[in-house]
Design a protein around this motif. Structure first.
Motif, PDB file in Angstrom:
ATOM      1  N   ALA A   1       0.783  -1.140   0.086  1.00  0.00           N
ATOM      2  CA  ALA A   1       0.094   0.122   0.168  1.00  0.00           C
ATOM      3  C   ALA A   1       0.807   1.285   0.107  1.00  0.00           C
ATOM      4  N   ALA A   2       0.473   2.252  -0.479  1.00  0.00           N
ATOM      5  CA  ALA A   2       1.138   3.660  -0.542  1.00  0.00           C
ATOM      6  C   ALA A   2       1.418   4.131   1.024  1.00  0.00           C
ATOM      7  N   ASP A   3       0.202   3.925   1.615  1.00  0.00           N
ATOM      8  CA  ASP A   3       0.567   4.554   3.002  1.00  0.00           C
ATOM      9  C   ASP A   3       1.154   3.297   3.975  1.00  0.00           C
ATOM     10  N   ALA A   4       1.445   3.579   5.161  1.00  0.00           N
ATOM     11  CA  ALA A   4       1.984   2.998   5.943  1.00  0.00           C
ATOM     12  C   ALA A   4       0.928   1.667   6.742  1.00  0.00           C
ATOM     13  N   ALA A   5       0.734   0.641   5.893  1.00  0.00           N
ATOM     14  CA  ALA A   5      -0.187  -0.165   6.453  1.00  0.00           C
ATOM     15  C   ALA A   5       0.345  -1.180   7.470  1.00  0.00           C
ATOM     16  N   CYS A   6      -0.437  -1.655   8.249  1.00  0.00           N
ATOM     17  CA  CYS A   6      -0.117  -2.612   9.488  1.00  0.00           C
ATOM     18  C   CYS A   6      -0.812  -4.045   9.085  1.00  0.00           C
ATOM     19  N   TYR A   7       0.190  -4.826   9.124  1.00  0.00           N
ATOM     20  CA  TYR A   7      -0.029  -6.385   8.901  1.00  0.00           C
ATOM     21  C   TYR A   7       0.149  -7.383  10.095  1.00  0.00           C
ATOM     22  N   ALA A   8      -0.696  -8.093  10.287  1.00  0.00           N
ATOM     23  CA  ALA A   8      -0.630  -9.101  11.511  1.00  0.00           C
ATOM     24  C   ALA A   8      -0.617 -10.460  10.978  1.00  0.00           C
ATOM     25  N   GLU A   9       0.653 -11.177  11.499  1.00  0.00           N
ATOM     26  CA  GLU A   9       0.595 -12.709  11.134  1.00  0.00           C
ATOM     27  C   GLU A   9       0.228 -13.466  12.320  1.00  0.00           C
ATOM     28  N   TYR A  10      -0.675 -14.293  12.070  1.00  0.00           N
ATOM     29  CA  TYR A  10      -1.320 -15.336  13.233  1.00  0.00           C
ATOM     30  C   TYR A  10      -1.682 -16.483  12.871  1.00  0.00           C
TER      31      TYR A  10
ATOM     32  N   PRO B   1     -15.421 -28.902  12.228  1.00  0.00           N
ATOM     33  CA  PRO B   1     -14.333 -29.934  12.445  1.00  0.00           C
ATOM     34  C   PRO B   1     -13.056 -29.103  12.770  1.00  0.00           C
ATOM     35  N   PHE B   2     -11.877 -29.834  13.508  1.00  0.00           N
ATOM     36  CA  PHE B   2     -10.918 -29.319  13.903  1.00  0.00           C
ATOM     37  C   PHE B   2      -9.965 -28.774  12.701  1.00  0.00           C
ATOM     38  N   GLU B   3      -9.736 -27.494  12.745  1.00  0.00           N
ATOM     39  CA  GLU B   3      -8.800 -27.179  11.735  1.00  0.00           C
ATOM     40  C   GLU B   3      -8.049 -26.110  12.181  1.00  0.00           C
ATOM     41  N   LEU B   4      -6.619 -26.070  11.722  1.00  0.00           N
ATOM     42  CA  LEU B   4      -5.740 -24.878  11.977  1.00  0.00           C
ATOM     43  C   LEU B   4      -5.561 -24.083  10.867  1.00  0.00           C
ATOM     44  N   TYR B   5      -5.390 -22.513  11.028  1.00  0.00           N
ATOM     45  CA  TYR B   5      -5.260 -21.751  10.125  1.00  0.00           C
ATOM     46  C   TYR B   5      -4.025 -20.767  10.297  1.00  0.00           C
ATOM     47  N   TYR B   6      -3.357 -20.661   9.385  1.00  0.00           N
ATOM     48  CA  TYR B   6      -2.128 -19.339   9.539  1.00  0.00           C
ATOM     49  C   TYR B   6      -2.619 -18.336   8.373  1.00  0.00           C
ATOM     50  N   SER B   7      -2.433 -16.923   8.813  1.00  0.00           N
ATOM     51  CA  SER B   7      -2.808 -16.097   7.719  1.00  0.00           C
ATOM     52  C   SER B   7      -2.002 -14.931   8.216  1.00  0.00           C
ATOM     53  N   VAL B   8      -2.277 -13.698   7.611  1.00  0.00           N
ATOM     54  CA  VAL B   8      -1.813 -12.497   7.667  1.00  0.00           C
ATOM     55  C   VAL B   8      -2.958 -11.724   7.329  1.00  0.00           C
ATOM     56  N   ALA B   9      -3.323 -10.816   8.163  1.00  0.00           N
ATOM     57  CA  ALA B   9      -4.386  -9.881   8.103  1.00  0.00           C
ATOM     58  C   ALA B   9      -4.219  -8.290   8.194  1.00  0.00           C
ATOM     59  N   GLN B  10      -4.566  -7.231   7.284  1.00  0.00           N
ATOM     60  CA  GLN B  10      -4.367  -6.018   7.629  1.00  0.00           C
ATOM     61  C   GLN B  10      -5.100  -5.451   9.076  1.00  0.00           C
ATOM     62  N   ILE B  11      -4.271  -4.800   9.559  1.00  0.00           N
ATOM     63  CA  ILE B  11      -4.679  -4.071  10.918  1.00  0.00           C
ATOM     64  C   ILE B  11      -4.956  -2.374  10.609  1.00  0.00           C
TER      65      ILE B  11
END
Length: 79
Positions: free
Chosen positions: A20-29, A36-46
């Protein structure tokens, strides 16, 4: 389960790499779903302050609406 993990990781990488042109913040979680049991890994903008506490607060409610439980915020990065 593996397909969900791969899809979530790819989606996160695309969002993370979009830049992004501005200073966006991303969180890895990590998150889980119990039934059903599932695990997730992702990155989201905060929005707002780029801190672990802010990321935890935003992701907890955002993921809950999708039936997921936040396990851990791994990192936050401002770009």
């Amino acid at each position: 389960m593996r397909q969900h993990f791969i899809l979530a990781a790819l989606t996160g990488l695309i969002a993370f790499g979009a830049g992004a042109a501005d200073a966006a913040c991303y969180a890895e979680y990590k998150a889980k779903r119990d039934t059903p049991f599932e695990l997730y890994y992702s990155v989201a903008q905060i929005s707002g302050p780029c801190t672990m506490a802010s990321a935890r607060a935003q992701l907890t409610s955002r993921l809950a609406s999708q039936g997921l439980t936040l396990l851990k915020v791994l990192s936050v990065k401002q770009q």
